[in-house]
Design a protein around this motif. Structure first.
Motif, PDB file in Angstrom:
ATOM      1  N   THR A 141      -4.685 -12.990  -5.681  1.00  0.00           N
ATOM      2  CA  THR A 141      -5.252 -11.788  -5.054  1.00  0.00           C
ATOM      3  C   THR A 141      -6.747 -11.731  -5.353  1.00  0.00           C
ATOM      4  O   THR A 141      -7.225 -12.332  -6.302  1.00  0.00           O
ATOM      5  CB  THR A 141      -4.604 -10.500  -5.598  1.00  0.00           C
ATOM      6  OG1 THR A 141      -4.830 -10.447  -7.001  1.00  0.00           O
ATOM      7  CG2 THR A 141      -3.110 -10.477  -5.343  1.00  0.00           C
ATOM      8  N   LEU A 142      -7.459 -10.995  -4.527  1.00  0.00           N
ATOM      9  CA  LEU A 142      -8.888 -10.751  -4.752  1.00  0.00           C
ATOM     10  C   LEU A 142      -9.210  -9.345  -4.275  1.00  0.00           C
ATOM     11  O   LEU A 142      -8.530  -8.811  -3.410  1.00  0.00           O
ATOM     12  CB  LEU A 142      -9.740 -11.726  -3.939  1.00  0.00           C
ATOM     13  CG  LEU A 142      -9.871 -13.181  -4.366  1.00  0.00           C
ATOM     14  CD1 LEU A 142     -10.720 -13.924  -3.352  1.00  0.00           C
ATOM     15  CD2 LEU A 142     -10.486 -13.291  -5.750  1.00  0.00           C
TER      16      LEU A 142
ATOM     17  N   HIS B 150     -13.505 -11.389  -1.874  1.00  0.00           N
ATOM     18  CA  HIS B 150     -13.307 -11.879  -0.513  1.00  0.00           C
ATOM     19  C   HIS B 150     -14.630 -12.041   0.237  1.00  0.00           C
ATOM     20  O   HIS B 150     -14.831 -13.000   0.972  1.00  0.00           O
ATOM     21  CB  HIS B 150     -12.448 -10.878   0.283  1.00  0.00           C
ATOM     22  CG  HIS B 150     -10.973 -11.055   0.104  1.00  0.00           C
ATOM     23  ND1 HIS B 150     -10.308 -12.170   0.506  1.00  0.00           N
ATOM     24  CD2 HIS B 150     -10.036 -10.239  -0.431  1.00  0.00           C
ATOM     25  CE1 HIS B 150      -9.012 -12.044   0.240  1.00  0.00           C
ATOM     26  NE2 HIS B 150      -8.826 -10.877  -0.343  1.00  0.00           N
TER      27      HIS B 150
ATOM     28  N   PRO C 246      -9.846   1.080 -10.999  1.00  0.00           N
ATOM     29  CA  PRO C 246      -9.879   0.847  -9.544  1.00  0.00           C
ATOM     30  C   PRO C 246     -11.287   0.637  -8.976  1.00  0.00           C
ATOM     31  O   PRO C 246     -11.448  -0.063  -7.991  1.00  0.00           O
ATOM     32  CB  PRO C 246      -9.238   2.107  -8.981  1.00  0.00           C
ATOM     33  CG  PRO C 246      -8.312   2.548 -10.051  1.00  0.00           C
ATOM     34  CD  PRO C 246      -9.030   2.248 -11.326  1.00  0.00           C
TER      35      PRO C 246
ATOM     36  N   ARG D 206      -4.755  -3.452 -10.483  1.00  0.00           N
ATOM     37  CA  ARG D 206      -3.497  -3.948  -9.935  1.00  0.00           C
ATOM     38  C   ARG D 206      -2.444  -4.089 -11.041  1.00  0.00           C
ATOM     39  O   ARG D 206      -1.275  -3.796 -10.845  1.00  0.00           O
ATOM     40  CB  ARG D 206      -3.772  -5.297  -9.265  1.00  0.00           C
ATOM     41  CG  ARG D 206      -2.574  -6.074  -8.882  1.00  0.00           C
ATOM     42  CD  ARG D 206      -2.978  -7.388  -8.216  1.00  0.00           C
ATOM     43  NE  ARG D 206      -1.880  -8.324  -8.350  1.00  0.00           N
ATOM     44  CZ  ARG D 206      -1.813  -9.299  -9.246  1.00  0.00           C
ATOM     45  NH1 ARG D 206      -2.811  -9.503 -10.074  1.00  0.00           N
ATOM     46  NH2 ARG D 206      -0.774 -10.086  -9.300  1.00  0.00           N
TER      47      ARG D 206
ATOM     48  N   VAL E  78      -1.187  -0.579 -11.894  1.00  0.00           N
ATOM     49  CA  VAL E  78      -0.229  -0.111 -10.885  1.00  0.00           C
ATOM     50  C   VAL E  78       1.114  -0.819 -11.086  1.00  0.00           C
ATOM     51  O   VAL E  78       2.183  -0.201 -11.039  1.00  0.00           O
ATOM     52  CB  VAL E  78      -0.777  -0.362  -9.458  1.00  0.00           C
ATOM     53  CG1 VAL E  78       0.281  -0.078  -8.412  1.00  0.00           C
ATOM     54  CG2 VAL E  78      -2.010   0.492  -9.201  1.00  0.00           C
TER      55      VAL E  78
ATOM     56  N   GLU F 172      -8.451   7.259  -9.797  1.00  0.00           N
ATOM     57  CA  GLU F 172      -7.231   6.713  -9.188  1.00  0.00           C
ATOM     58  C   GLU F 172      -6.159   6.467 -10.242  1.00  0.00           C
ATOM     59  O   GLU F 172      -4.973   6.632 -10.002  1.00  0.00           O
ATOM     60  CB  GLU F 172      -7.537   5.414  -8.446  1.00  0.00           C
ATOM     61  CG  GLU F 172      -8.313   5.592  -7.159  1.00  0.00           C
ATOM     62  CD  GLU F 172      -7.772   6.704  -6.302  1.00  0.00           C
ATOM     63  OE1 GLU F 172      -6.576   6.702  -5.985  1.00  0.00           O
ATOM     64  OE2 GLU F 172      -8.546   7.605  -5.955  1.00  0.00           O
TER      65      GLU F 172
ATOM     66  N   GLN G 114       0.208   4.047  -4.203  1.00  0.00           N
ATOM     67  CA  GLN G 114      -0.281   2.964  -5.035  1.00  0.00           C
ATOM     68  C   GLN G 114      -1.612   2.387  -4.564  1.00  0.00           C
ATOM     69  O   GLN G 114      -2.145   1.479  -5.187  1.00  0.00           O
ATOM     70  CB  GLN G 114       0.771   1.860  -5.088  1.00  0.00           C
ATOM     71  CG  GLN G 114       1.965   2.290  -5.918  1.00  0.00           C
ATOM     72  CD  GLN G 114       3.190   1.500  -5.594  1.00  0.00           C
ATOM     73  OE1 GLN G 114       3.129   0.526  -4.873  1.00  0.00           O
ATOM     74  NE2 GLN G 114       4.313   1.944  -6.100  1.00  0.00           N
ATOM     75  N   CYS G 115      -2.116   2.909  -3.458  1.00  0.00           N
ATOM     76  CA  CYS G 115      -3.413   2.438  -2.961  1.00  0.00           C
ATOM     77  C   CYS G 115      -4.496   2.897  -3.932  1.00  0.00           C
ATOM     78  O   CYS G 115      -4.529   4.049  -4.322  1.00  0.00           O
ATOM     79  CB  CYS G 115      -3.677   3.005  -1.571  1.00  0.00           C
ATOM     80  SG  CYS G 115      -5.338   2.701  -0.945  1.00  0.00           S
ATOM     81  N   ILE G 116      -5.387   1.965  -4.321  1.00  0.00           N
ATOM     82  CA  ILE G 116      -6.471   2.343  -5.229  1.00  0.00           C
ATOM     83  C   ILE G 116      -7.787   2.534  -4.478  1.00  0.00           C
ATOM     84  O   ILE G 116      -8.839   2.685  -5.081  1.00  0.00           O
ATOM     85  CB  ILE G 116      -6.646   1.327  -6.378  1.00  0.00           C
ATOM     86  CG1 ILE G 116      -6.966  -0.068  -5.826  1.00  0.00           C
ATOM     87  CG2 ILE G 116      -5.424   1.277  -7.268  1.00  0.00           C
ATOM     88  CD1 ILE G 116      -7.439  -1.040  -6.902  1.00  0.00           C
TER      89      ILE G 116
ATOM     90  N   ALA H  68      -4.514  -9.273   2.411  1.00  0.00           N
ATOM     91  CA  ALA H  68      -5.675  -9.057   1.546  1.00  0.00           C
ATOM     92  C   ALA H  68      -5.425  -8.056   0.436  1.00  0.00           C
ATOM     93  O   ALA H  68      -6.099  -8.092  -0.587  1.00  0.00           O
ATOM     94  CB  ALA H  68      -6.862  -8.594   2.382  1.00  0.00           C
ATOM     95  N   CYS H  69      -4.481  -7.147   0.612  1.00  0.00           N
ATOM     96  CA  CYS H  69      -4.330  -6.042  -0.349  1.00  0.00           C
ATOM     97  C   CYS H  69      -3.995  -6.548  -1.752  1.00  0.00           C
ATOM     98  O   CYS H  69      -2.954  -7.159  -1.959  1.00  0.00           O
ATOM     99  CB  CYS H  69      -3.242  -5.082   0.109  1.00  0.00           C
ATOM    100  SG  CYS H  69      -2.968  -3.770  -1.088  1.00  0.00           S
ATOM    101  N   PRO H  70      -4.873  -6.311  -2.730  1.00  0.00           N
ATOM    102  CA  PRO H  70      -4.609  -6.830  -4.068  1.00  0.00           C
ATOM    103  C   PRO H  70      -3.449  -6.120  -4.758  1.00  0.00           C
ATOM    104  O   PRO H  70      -2.899  -6.628  -5.727  1.00  0.00           O
ATOM    105  CB  PRO H  70      -5.919  -6.606  -4.820  1.00  0.00           C
ATOM    106  CG  PRO H  70      -6.632  -5.548  -4.078  1.00  0.00           C
ATOM    107  CD  PRO H  70      -6.178  -5.627  -2.655  1.00  0.00           C
ATOM    108  N   ASN H  71      -3.098  -4.937  -4.289  1.00  0.00           N
ATOM    109  CA  ASN H  71      -1.995  -4.202  -4.915  1.00  0.00           C
ATOM    110  C   ASN H  71      -0.681  -4.330  -4.169  1.00  0.00           C
ATOM    111  O   ASN H  71       0.286  -3.658  -4.502  1.00  0.00           O
ATOM    112  CB  ASN H  71      -2.352  -2.723  -5.034  1.00  0.00           C
ATOM    113  CG  ASN H  71      -3.234  -2.483  -6.232  1.00  0.00           C
ATOM    114  OD1 ASN H  71      -2.942  -2.954  -7.321  1.00  0.00           O
ATOM    115  ND2 ASN H  71      -4.321  -1.779  -6.028  1.00  0.00           N
ATOM    116  N   GLN H  72      -0.690  -5.125  -3.104  1.00  0.00           N
ATOM    117  CA  GLN H  72       0.508  -5.258  -2.264  1.00  0.00           C
ATOM    118  C   GLN H  72       1.063  -3.897  -1.837  1.00  0.00           C
ATOM    119  O   GLN H  72       2.255  -3.627  -1.904  1.00  0.00           O
ATOM    120  CB  GLN H  72       1.593  -6.075  -2.984  1.00  0.00           C
ATOM    121  CG  GLN H  72       1.297  -7.568  -3.020  1.00  0.00           C
ATOM    122  CD  GLN H  72       0.662  -8.013  -4.325  1.00  0.00           C
ATOM    123  OE1 GLN H  72       1.042  -7.557  -5.377  1.00  0.00           O
ATOM    124  NE2 GLN H  72      -0.333  -8.864  -4.255  1.00  0.00           N
TER     125      GLN H  72
END
Lengths: 721, 209
Positions: free
Chosen positions: A41-42, A47, A177, A185, A188, A206, B35-37, B181-185
């Protein structure tokens, strides 16, 4: 078809591995790689944060040719002249005023560990001073000082992947965040696995939003809260008696120091309810594994080192050290701030945290570097520089390597004045910046993506960075430039490549001895300590509760709370704290030159204020406001947010027009010399003529960009409007 | 129910049981806002993939047009959430479009940029605020329309068209770019939700419960 080059992201300290996609000598994209910390992930900077390599001049221009100030004007010269001139001036100043009149910096960004090793070697062996420091001083300096005192090592005790598996995360003054999306991540993910999350932050963040408990303390009251936490642990008998007895020292003094910090007493100072203080510590003590994560909300205060020691004490009291998925994590902000510390770009230690005042250590380096006598006393700290120049007249020359202190350090006006008073200023960098405007010599270097090396991630992980494209223009790698200056000063330095430098460094540092390029290649990275060739590296520190302190035990510590140095008053009634935002980075020369990131937010930047203060001052969301402190005056856009407490305001230090460091104060922590960037008094004023204010902002932005050598044609281009 | 409203939500086709089994129900990207940051990686990924398809540049780093994604991270109350098109079965935007520029292909509600007249009817009809009208870019330059000029200097105005999530239909390599792209899935592609039995539906929408 594009080539793929595996490297490490140049922004925050998460240490994400990524592939740069290269086509026809240009980077055209980035793809996440399966790194240890980022696992494919990035965040958006990883990116899309490589556009600056193409020199789009969105914000400032790349430096492409050495320059010397002649008759007040910077003129392009050949390398030979620039190196010769730099060497002569430095030698003359050393001759006239002594080696301690010269100061140098390391660089916690793109240059990498090898360049930092060479720089500190240059300052110590060639100049003959320990006056070398870097921007860790304005961020995690207190972690290095505080954790070294308490536990023996100044780094994260745990690794980033372990965060996900901890049963409780105790987050203090740290907004992951925005600062480390890839660490966020893990937070979370921990939550999804059922971990409890406790957040101490004046602002709702967040992490605060997904937390089980949010303790909104008043800015500047950290020590009182941490002491009260200790009080609850001790007086409710929640601490691990067996662990404390076996593995710590200083318990009696600790108990004495926290005696008066009952939760009720702390409530009066911090504004956090006594019941919440108790509840938080009951949860923390109860959790089978708990990890403390903290950031600038702890470190950028004039009592930062004490608070770091206090937090380490909480981990010691509950036995949350020395095993997997626990510990204390100062999460490093810049990609290689851990590495610059590792490489000894600090005034008190050689590479590998070896004390400069230790005779045996010094002898070892004297022999290895072929120097008769290395300096015996500690050098100056970066943040003392303005004072040393303006008040004490002690510094005469400053070699600034990969830093932009005029933008990143407090009280910008004073810093500019100090730079102008120096006899000789060298700026070695990739972009024209605000500090370079005050330079006598500018040495252009290669950027991330244009050279090889090693970065250290926030959790002590050495990882290889690789050259992806050929640099444009007449630029050289940082280590090569420094080597040439050293050679011109009569100390021959010649390295064929970064691996040679790395191997010299390893041979002198027991902590890093086994971390070879080959091992990094094979394992993807190596976490130090890695003492031998057959050692795989160390995910978490203090196994078996063996601390690296002189006695091998963890040291408990508490002390009196002191209020921040500058308090609001009738003239400056609000408190300003500096923070981060996700799309930009540090002094912004890199992210500001990436089209996509730049478009997500741009000058003059924001100041977050509470709805109540906005109403009182008659300010609307999005309006441009004037902000002043005892040190300066700037403009920024108001961002009215109900996440902010009344009386508090927040700004990011990325902006040129809205440069909050024109306002911040340079009060320092007495031990780590870290400035109190999280607390100073300001005043906000409404601007009646908003149309004029918008024009003023635009004009001053364009004026600064002209100073930064941006071509007129680019300035006029539609993209920049 | 009033006649007008009935019109708006009229089923697009009358299908028998046999038709139902073969029909492709709509797919859409569903976000777990909790869960979106708020890191906006999805916004840039969205823009990058669409500008690539539009021939503007190799990727987001080398383009010279404004970054206009088709997904927006917005703050709703206390949480951040990415908002994009839901690809409604009975798409109100399609009903509102006076020139039939909006159609459904394999469960994806698509806008025909060429046919779109930029009237904003779909923007008004969309219950989620997922559509906006933006200038059209081709090969790095804004497309102008000669017939409509700015009064003062007769400069041609940009041609505009409705813009919204098309599940990365242009690239069609499976996953939408934002999901990747979402790092938190936080983002997931919910597929075929309507035709599925209830258990399956629950799994699609609330996989963690």
């Amino acid at each position: 078809m594009a080539d793929k080059v595996l490297t490490v992201c140049p922004y925050c300290g998460s240490g994400c591995q990524l592939h740069l996609l290269v086509d026809k000598g240009q980077v055209i994209g980035a793809e996440p790689a399966d790194g240890r910390t980022n696992e494919g992930t990035l965040c958006l900077k990883g990116h899309y944060g490589w556009d600056f390599l193409n020199d789009p001049q969105i914000l400032t221009a790349r430096l492409r040719k050495p320059m010397i100030r002649k008759n007040g004007v910077m003129e392009e010269v050949e390398w030979e002249e620039a190196i010769q001139y730099t060497a002569e001036r430095l030698s003359a100043i050393k001759e006239k005023y002594g080696p301690d009149s010269i100061m140098g910096t390391g660089s916690a960004r793109g240059p990498g560990n090898e360049a930092n090793y060479v720089m500190q070697k240059f300052m110590r062996a060639v100049i003959g001073t320990n006056n070398i420091d870097h921007c860790a001083r304005v961020c995690h300096g207190p972690s290095v000082a505080g954790l070294t005192y308490s536990l023996g090592d100044g780094a994260m005790s745990n690794s980033i992947p372990e965060i996900e598996h901890s049963d409780l995360l105790f987050v203090f003054g740290y907004n992951a965040p925005e600062t480390h999306p890839i660490v966020a991540r893990r937070i979370v993910a921990a939550k999804q696995r059922g971990a409890k999350i406790i957040v101490c932050d004046p602002r709702m963040t967040e992490t605060g939003r997904i937390s089980d408990m949010w303790l909104p303390l008043k800015g500047g009251s950290n020590m009182a809260l941490v002491n009260a936490f200790g009080h609850v642990l001790v007086h409710e008998g929640l601490y691990d008696k067996r662990y404390v007895e076996a593995n710590t020292e200083g318990f009696a003094e600790y108990v004495d120091s926290i005696k008066k910090y009952t939760p009720e007493y702390a409530e009066g100072i911090t504004g956090v309810k006594a019941a919440d203080i108790r509840a938080a510590m009951r949860e923390y003590a109860k959790a089978p594994t708990a990890t403390i994560l903290y950031g600038m909300g702890v470190c950028q205060f004039s009592q930062a080192v004490d608070v770091v020691k206090g937090l380490a004490s909480l981990a010691l009291l509950t036995g949350n050290l020395g095993k997997p998925n626990v510990g204390i994590g100062p999460v490093r902000g810049q990609n290689n701030v851990q590495g610059s510390c590792d490489m000894g770009a600090l005034p008190n230690v050689y590479p590998g945290y070896q004390d400069v005042t230790d005779t045996a250590v010094r002898k070892k380096f004297e022999k290895a570097w072929g120097v008769e006598q290395l300096p015996r006393k500690k050098g100056y700290s970066l943040t003392e520089v303005p004072h040393l120049i303006l008040k004490e007249n002690k510094l005469k020359a400053y070699y600034i390597f990969g830093e932009d202190p005029v933008q990143s350090d407090p009280n910008a006006a004073e810093l500019r004045e100090a730079l102008d008073q120096l006899e000789f200023v060298v700026v070695q960098d990739i972009f024209m910046n605000k500090t370079a405007l005050h330079a006598d010599v500018i040495l252009p270097s290669t950027a991330w993506g244009e050279h090889d090396g090693v970065y250290s991630s926030a959790d002590r992980g050495f990882q290889r960075i690789r050259k992806a494209v050929e640099p444009q223009g007449d630029v050289k790698p940082d280590w090569a430039i420094i080597s040439e200056v050293a050679t011109a000063m009569g100390y021959p330095m010649s390295y064929a490549n970064t691996e040679e430098i790395w191997d010299e460094m390893r041979s002198l540092c027991p902590l890093f001895a086994g971390a070879s390029y080959q091992k990094m290649e094979d394992q993807g990275g190596v976490q130090w300590p890695c003492p031998t060739e057959d050692h795989p590296g160390t995910p978490y520190l203090y196994k078996g509760n063996q601390f690296s302190t002189p006695s091998g035990k963890g040291r408990l510590f508490a002390c009196e709370w002191r209020p921040p140095q500058e308090q609001p008053d009738a003239k400056f009634p609000l408190v300003l704290s500096t923070v981060r935002e996700v799309g930009h980075y540090s002094v912004r020369t890199m992210t500001g030159n990436c089209r996509a990131l730049r478009q997500l937010s741009d000058e003059p930047g924001f100041i977050q204020i509470s709805p109540q203060d906005a109403t009182d001052l008659n300010i609307l969301d999005g309006e441009i406001v004037a902000i002043s402190s005892r040190r300066g005056r700037i403009m920024a856009r108001a961002q009215v947010s109900d996440r902010v407490q009344q009386g508090a305001t927040y700004m990011t230090y990325h902006w040129w027009v809205g440069a909050c460091n024109e306002l911040t104060a340079d009060f320092l922590d007495p031990v780590s010399k870290t400035p109190e960037l999280k607390y100073c008094a300001i005043r906000l004023e409404r601007i009646a003529d908003q149309a004029q204010a918008e024009r003023d902002v635009h004009e001053s932005y364009q004026r600064i960009r002209r100073q930064m050598n941006v071509h007129e044609a680019v300035l006029a281009d539609k993209v920049t409007r | 129910m009033s006649g007008a409203r009935n019109m708006l939500y009229r089923p697009t086709s009358r299908m028998g049981a046999a038709d139902r089994t073969s029909a492709v129900a709509s797919s859409f990207v569903v976000a777990d806002g909790g869960q979106c940051i708020g890191c906006k990686a999805c916004e840039l990924a969205c823009f990058a993939v669409h500008s690539q398809a539009g021939g503007i540049g190799a990727s987001v780093g080398t383009v010279s047009v404004p970054v206009v994604p088709k997904v927006y991270v917005v703050r709703a109350g206390d949480a951040y959430v990415p908002v994009q098109c839901r690809h409604c079965e009975n798409a109100p935007c399609a009903h509102a479009c006076p020139v039939q520029a909006i159609r459904q292909e394999d469960g994806v509600v698509m806008i025909d940029e060429e046919r779109c007249i930029g009237c904003t009817s779909c923007v008004l009809a969309c219950p989620f605020g997922a559509i906006e009208v933006t200038p059209v870019y081709r090969a790095g330059h804004v497309v102008t329309q000669s017939g409509l000029t700015r009064h003062a200097n007769r400069a041609a105005l940009p041609r505009t068209a409705a813009s919204k999530c098309d599940l990365c239909a242009e690239t069609a390599d499976g996953q939408p770019a934002c999901v990747e792209a979402c790092p938190n899935q936080v983002l997931r592609l919910a597929k075929g939700a309507v035709d599925s039995p209830p258990e399956r539906r629950r799994e699609v929408f609330f996989p963690r419960l």
